[in-house]
Write a protein that holds these residues in place. Structure first.
Motif, PDB file in Angstrom:
ATOM      1  N   PHE A 273       0.863  -1.190   0.000  1.00 24.66           N
ATOM      2  CA  PHE A 273       0.000   0.000   0.000  1.00 24.66           C
ATOM      3  C   PHE A 273       0.893   1.231   0.000  1.00 24.66           C
ATOM      4  O   PHE A 273       1.615   1.490   0.956  1.00 24.66           O
ATOM      5  CB  PHE A 273      -0.927   0.021   1.218  1.00 24.66           C
ATOM      6  N   TRP A 274       0.863   1.975  -1.092  1.00 26.49           N
ATOM      7  CA  TRP A 274       1.688   3.180  -1.202  1.00 26.49           C
ATOM      8  C   TRP A 274       0.821   4.404  -1.025  1.00 26.49           C
ATOM      9  O   TRP A 274      -0.205   4.559  -1.687  1.00 26.49           O
ATOM     10  CB  TRP A 274       2.457   3.171  -2.535  1.00 26.49           C
ATOM     11  N   LYS A 275       1.260   5.253  -0.100  1.00 26.59           N
ATOM     12  CA  LYS A 275       0.466   6.449   0.226  1.00 26.59           C
ATOM     13  C   LYS A 275       0.869   7.627  -0.647  1.00 26.59           C
ATOM     14  O   LYS A 275       1.987   7.673  -1.163  1.00 26.59           O
ATOM     15  CB  LYS A 275       0.731   6.857   1.686  1.00 26.59           C
ATOM     16  N   THR A 276      -0.013   8.624  -0.707  1.00 25.73           N
ATOM     17  CA  THR A 276       0.378   9.929  -1.247  1.00 25.73           C
ATOM     18  C   THR A 276       1.194  10.623  -0.139  1.00 25.73           C
ATOM     19  O   THR A 276       1.142  10.219   1.038  1.00 25.73           O
ATOM     20  CB  THR A 276      -0.853  10.796  -1.549  1.00 25.73           C
ATOM     21  N   ALA A 277       1.919  11.694  -0.512  1.00 21.47           N
ATOM     22  CA  ALA A 277       2.688  12.430   0.505  1.00 21.47           C
ATOM     23  C   ALA A 277       1.743  13.013   1.560  1.00 21.47           C
ATOM     24  O   ALA A 277       2.061  13.034   2.753  1.00 21.47           O
ATOM     25  CB  ALA A 277       3.506  13.534  -0.149  1.00 21.47           C
ATOM     26  N   ASP A 278       0.566  13.445   1.136  1.00 22.39           N
ATOM     27  CA  ASP A 278      -0.398  14.009   2.091  1.00 22.39           C
ATOM     28  C   ASP A 278      -0.836  12.929   3.094  1.00 22.39           C
ATOM     29  O   ASP A 278      -0.953  13.192   4.299  1.00 22.39           O
ATOM     30  CB  ASP A 278      -1.598  14.586   1.303  1.00 22.39           C
ATOM     31  N   GLN A 279      -1.031  11.717   2.627  1.00 18.34           N
ATOM     32  CA  GLN A 279      -1.366  10.620   3.557  1.00 18.34           C
ATOM     33  C   GLN A 279      -0.164  10.310   4.464  1.00 18.34           C
ATOM     34  O   GLN A 279      -0.342   9.999   5.641  1.00 18.34           O
ATOM     35  CB  GLN A 279      -1.777   9.373   2.769  1.00 18.34           C
ATOM     36  N   GLY A 280       1.040  10.403   3.905  1.00 19.31           N
ATOM     37  CA  GLY A 280       2.241  10.133   4.704  1.00 19.31           C
ATOM     38  C   GLY A 280       2.417  11.120   5.842  1.00 19.31           C
ATOM     39  O   GLY A 280       2.923  10.778   6.908  1.00 19.31           O
ATOM     40  N   ALA A 281       1.974  12.352   5.614  1.00 18.13           N
ATOM     41  CA  ALA A 281       2.138  13.392   6.647  1.00 18.13           C
ATOM     42  C   ALA A 281       1.129  13.239   7.788  1.00 18.13           C
ATOM     43  O   ALA A 281       1.331  13.795   8.884  1.00 18.13           O
ATOM     44  CB  ALA A 281       1.981  14.773   6.011  1.00 18.13           C
ATOM     45  N   ALA A 282       0.067  12.481   7.566  1.00 16.22           N
ATOM     46  CA  ALA A 282      -1.061  12.462   8.514  1.00 16.22           C
ATOM     47  C   ALA A 282      -0.648  12.047   9.940  1.00 16.22           C
ATOM     48  O   ALA A 282      -1.006  12.709  10.921  1.00 16.22           O
ATOM     49  CB  ALA A 282      -2.160  11.538   7.983  1.00 16.22           C
ATOM     50  N   GLY A 283       0.108  10.956  10.049  1.00  9.19           N
ATOM     51  CA  GLY A 283       0.471  10.446  11.383  1.00  9.19           C
ATOM     52  C   GLY A 283       1.337  11.428  12.163  1.00  9.19           C
ATOM     53  O   GLY A 283       1.227  11.545  13.390  1.00  9.19           O
ATOM     54  N   MET A 284       2.206  12.144  11.443  1.00  7.56           N
ATOM     55  CA  MET A 284       3.066  13.123  12.132  1.00  7.56           C
ATOM     56  C   MET A 284       2.212  14.248  12.712  1.00  7.56           C
ATOM     57  O   MET A 284       2.519  14.790  13.766  1.00  7.56           O
ATOM     58  CB  MET A 284       4.065  13.726  11.162  1.00  7.56           C
ATOM     59  N   LEU A 285       1.139  14.579  12.000  1.00  7.21           N
ATOM     60  CA  LEU A 285       0.267  15.653  12.476  1.00  7.21           C
ATOM     61  C   LEU A 285      -0.572  15.190  13.666  1.00  7.21           C
ATOM     62  O   LEU A 285      -0.862  15.975  14.571  1.00  7.21           O
ATOM     63  CB  LEU A 285      -0.619  16.142  11.331  1.00  7.21           C
ATOM     64  N   VAL A 286      -0.935  13.913  13.688  1.00  4.68           N
ATOM     65  CA  VAL A 286      -1.617  13.373  14.870  1.00  4.68           C
ATOM     66  C   VAL A 286      -0.674  13.489  16.071  1.00  4.68           C
ATOM     67  O   VAL A 286      -1.053  13.984  17.137  1.00  4.68           O
ATOM     68  CB  VAL A 286      -2.036  11.895  14.640  1.00  4.68           C
ATOM     69  N   ALA A 287       0.581  13.042  15.879  1.00  3.99           N
ATOM     70  CA  ALA A 287       1.553  13.081  16.984  1.00  3.99           C
ATOM     71  C   ALA A 287       1.821  14.508  17.453  1.00  3.99           C
ATOM     72  O   ALA A 287       2.024  14.762  18.642  1.00  3.99           O
ATOM     73  CB  ALA A 287       2.860  12.424  16.542  1.00  3.99           C
ATOM     74  N   ALA A 288       1.808  15.444  16.520  1.00  6.74           N
ATOM     75  CA  ALA A 288       2.139  16.831  16.874  1.00  6.74           C
ATOM     76  C   ALA A 288       0.978  17.576  17.513  1.00  6.74           C
ATOM     77  O   ALA A 288       1.184  18.435  18.374  1.00  6.74           O
ATOM     78  CB  ALA A 288       2.600  17.589  15.623  1.00  6.74           C
ATOM     79  N   PHE A 289      -0.269  17.246  17.122  1.00  9.05           N
ATOM     80  CA  PHE A 289      -1.366  18.133  17.512  1.00  9.05           C
ATOM     81  C   PHE A 289      -2.555  17.471  18.214  1.00  9.05           C
ATOM     82  O   PHE A 289      -3.404  18.183  18.741  1.00  9.05           O
ATOM     83  CB  PHE A 289      -1.879  18.885  16.267  1.00  9.05           C
ATOM     84  N   ASP A 290      -2.669  16.142  18.191  1.00  7.21           N
ATOM     85  CA  ASP A 290      -3.845  15.527  18.814  1.00  7.21           C
ATOM     86  C   ASP A 290      -3.890  15.886  20.305  1.00  7.21           C
ATOM     87  O   ASP A 290      -2.957  15.557  21.055  1.00  7.21           O
ATOM     88  CB  ASP A 290      -3.772  14.000  18.645  1.00  7.21           C
ATOM     89  N   PRO A 291      -4.949  16.557  20.752  1.00  4.30           N
ATOM     90  CA  PRO A 291      -4.991  16.966  22.168  1.00  4.30           C
ATOM     91  C   PRO A 291      -5.055  15.784  23.146  1.00  4.30           C
ATOM     92  O   PRO A 291      -4.795  15.962  24.332  1.00  4.30           O
ATOM     93  CB  PRO A 291      -6.276  17.812  22.253  1.00  4.30           C
ATOM     94  N   ASN A 292      -5.363  14.590  22.652  1.00  5.84           N
ATOM     95  CA  ASN A 292      -5.370  13.408  23.535  1.00  5.84           C
ATOM     96  C   ASN A 292      -3.972  12.909  23.888  1.00  5.84           C
ATOM     97  O   ASN A 292      -3.821  12.106  24.794  1.00  5.84           O
ATOM     98  CB  ASN A 292      -6.099  12.241  22.851  1.00  5.84           C
ATOM     99  N   LEU A 293      -2.960  13.359  23.147  1.00  3.53           N
ATOM    100  CA  LEU A 293      -1.619  12.775  23.308  1.00  3.53           C
ATOM    101  C   LEU A 293      -0.725  13.646  24.184  1.00  3.53           C
ATOM    102  O   LEU A 293       0.432  13.884  23.862  1.00  3.53           O
ATOM    103  CB  LEU A 293      -0.961  12.548  21.937  1.00  3.53           C
ATOM    104  N   LYS A 294      -1.281  14.093  25.318  1.00  5.45           N
ATOM    105  CA  LYS A 294      -0.532  15.053  26.140  1.00  5.45           C
ATOM    106  C   LYS A 294       0.432  14.408  27.125  1.00  5.45           C
ATOM    107  O   LYS A 294       1.182  15.090  27.810  1.00  5.45           O
ATOM    108  CB  LYS A 294      -1.516  15.965  26.871  1.00  5.45           C
ATOM    109  N   SER A 295       0.380  13.084  27.221  1.00  2.62           N
ATOM    110  CA  SER A 295       1.363  12.399  28.064  1.00  2.62           C
ATOM    111  C   SER A 295       1.509  10.980  27.551  1.00  2.62           C
ATOM    112  O   SER A 295       0.687  10.502  26.766  1.00  2.62           O
ATOM    113  CB  SER A 295       0.915  12.393  29.524  1.00  2.62           C
ATOM    114  N   VAL A 296       2.556  10.330  28.023  1.00  2.00           N
ATOM    115  CA  VAL A 296       2.852   8.982  27.555  1.00  2.00           C
ATOM    116  C   VAL A 296       2.514   8.004  28.685  1.00  2.00           C
ATOM    117  O   VAL A 296       2.951   8.195  29.811  1.00  2.00           O
ATOM    118  CB  VAL A 296       4.342   8.920  27.155  1.00  2.00           C
TER     119      VAL A 296
END
Ligand SMILES: NC(=O)c1ccc[n+]([C@@H]2O[C@H](COP(=O)([O-])OP(=O)(O)OC[C@H]3O[C@@H](n4cnc5c(N)ncnc54)[C@H](OP(=O)(O)O)[C@@H]3O)[C@@H](O)[C@H]2O)c1
Length: 339
Positions: A273-296
């Protein structure tokens, strides 16, 4: 710990994630490393640029390529302030200069996305004589991140705990190799069992061939991205800073530009399964901005793939190994960074 959007998956685009987290992007100072046309850095800049960050700092090694992306973002989103920063992660002198450049522009960094990277099958060295993939993909970002720590800590003081983030772009290729403490320049030296490639690594990666094996070098550097995120999250929780390692998926970018036909054939077999670059960027944006990910929730819960948390192979889960890597990295940059 779970993300706030369990429906996000390998099909989700960065543009969609940025829209979902618009409120978290607005007003933020964001650094993206590794930016040029047809790269994940470009997709990140476009997605983040669409949601009114305060400042976008695009740091990369080829000025003309960064400019091209900066112009593209400016054309679409003229209100966004964009700064291009010259950064060669294979030169510690350049990294110091790039960090000083950014420090001259702002005292606050909310989000640092360590995205720049190389994949090489022939041996090369950084200016300091470090194997090029370990040097560019880990040691360089290690130094860059630590030099910018005062600005990251300052941002954390001024915002809600856990919203200041350091995202290290790793790869599922981390599975090829643990950190080779006895052979971090991947010269093919004898290493203890726990530093050797795991048994399950497919034969196409040629683990038994003598001398330099670039797949091992790449795998080691990508394991380092995860362990660095783990160490940062563990030690910076007190400051309200969180770090994640994100595998973007498989995307046709410039990453494989220096591979020969055989290398490209190996890469083509790593995913169906090969993604577009926009799909490739999605996970990084979840990690950077998802308000649920405020601690590990636990040290090794720092790895995302296809926009969700994923399990790690044992060689990338130990906080002790992460600490050992941190100290080796300090040695290789000639500086100590008490967090
Ligand atoms: N594409 C994939 O399928 C895939 C899969 C897993 C992980 N990743 C990871 O995703 C990240 C982004 O890769 P990509 O696919 O977008 O590859 P790419 O198109 O080759 O982009 C890499 C970017 O990093 C920059 N860069 C390389 N060496 C640098 C250095 N010494 N100093 C500063 N910048 C440097 C490149 O600049 P120049 O163009 O100017 O050289 C380019 O802008 C990498 O960390 C990679 O390991 C990608």
């Amino acid at each position: 710990m779970a993300t706030s959007h369990p429906e996000f998956d390998k099909h989700t685009t960065g543009t969609e994630v940025a829209e979902a987290f618009s409120g978290q992007i607005q007003g933020k100072n964001v650094i993206i490393t590794g930016v040029g046309p047809n790269s994940l850095g470009e997709a990140l800049a476009l997605a983040i640029g669409s949601q009114q960050p305060a400042n976008l700092f695009l740091a990369s090694r080829t000025e003309a390529k960064v400019q091209q992306v900066a112009d593209e973002v400016r054309k679409l989103y003229p209100e966004v302030s964009i700064e291009s920063v010259a950064l060669d992660l294979a030169s510690q002198k350049s990294i110091h200069a790039a960090a000083a450049h950014i420090q001259g522009l702002t005292d606050r960094i909310d989000i640092l996305i360590n995205n720049a990277g190389v994949m090489l099958l022939k041996p090369e060295k950084t200016e300091e004589g470090i194997e090029m993939q370990f040097g560019t993909n880990h040691i360089g970002p290690f130094l860059f991140t630590n030099l910018l720590m005062p600005q990251l800590k300052n941002a954390a003081k001024l915002s809600e705990s856990g919203s200041t983030r350091i995202v290290n772009v790793t790869s599922a290729g981390y599975q090829i190799s643990p950190i080779r403490f006895h052979d971090y320049n991947t010269e093919g030296k004898e290493v203890p069992l726990d530093e050797r490639p795991p048994d399950r690594v497919p034969a196409m990666f040629n683990m038994e061939a003598p001398g330099y094996n670039g797949w091992i070098g790449y795998g080691q550097s990508k394991t380092a991205n995860i362990l660095f995120a783990m160490y940062l999250s563990h030690n910076l929780a007190k400051d309200g800073i969180v770090s994640y390692g994100v595998h973007p998926g498989s995307i046709e970018t410039g990453l494989s530009r220096s591979l020969d036909d055989n290398g490209n054939e190996v890469i083509s077999k790593t995913n169906d399964f090969w993604k577009t670059a926009d799909q490739g960027a999605a996970g990084m944006l979840v990690a950077a901005f998802d308000p649920n990910l405020k601690s590990v929730s636990e040290p090794s819960a720092v790895y995302l793939a296809d926009c969700q948390f994923d399990e790690l192979q044992p060689h990338a889960t130990s906080l002790d190994v992460a600490e050992r890597l941190f100290h080796l990295s300090e040695e290789l940059v000639g500086m100590e960074f008490p967090l």
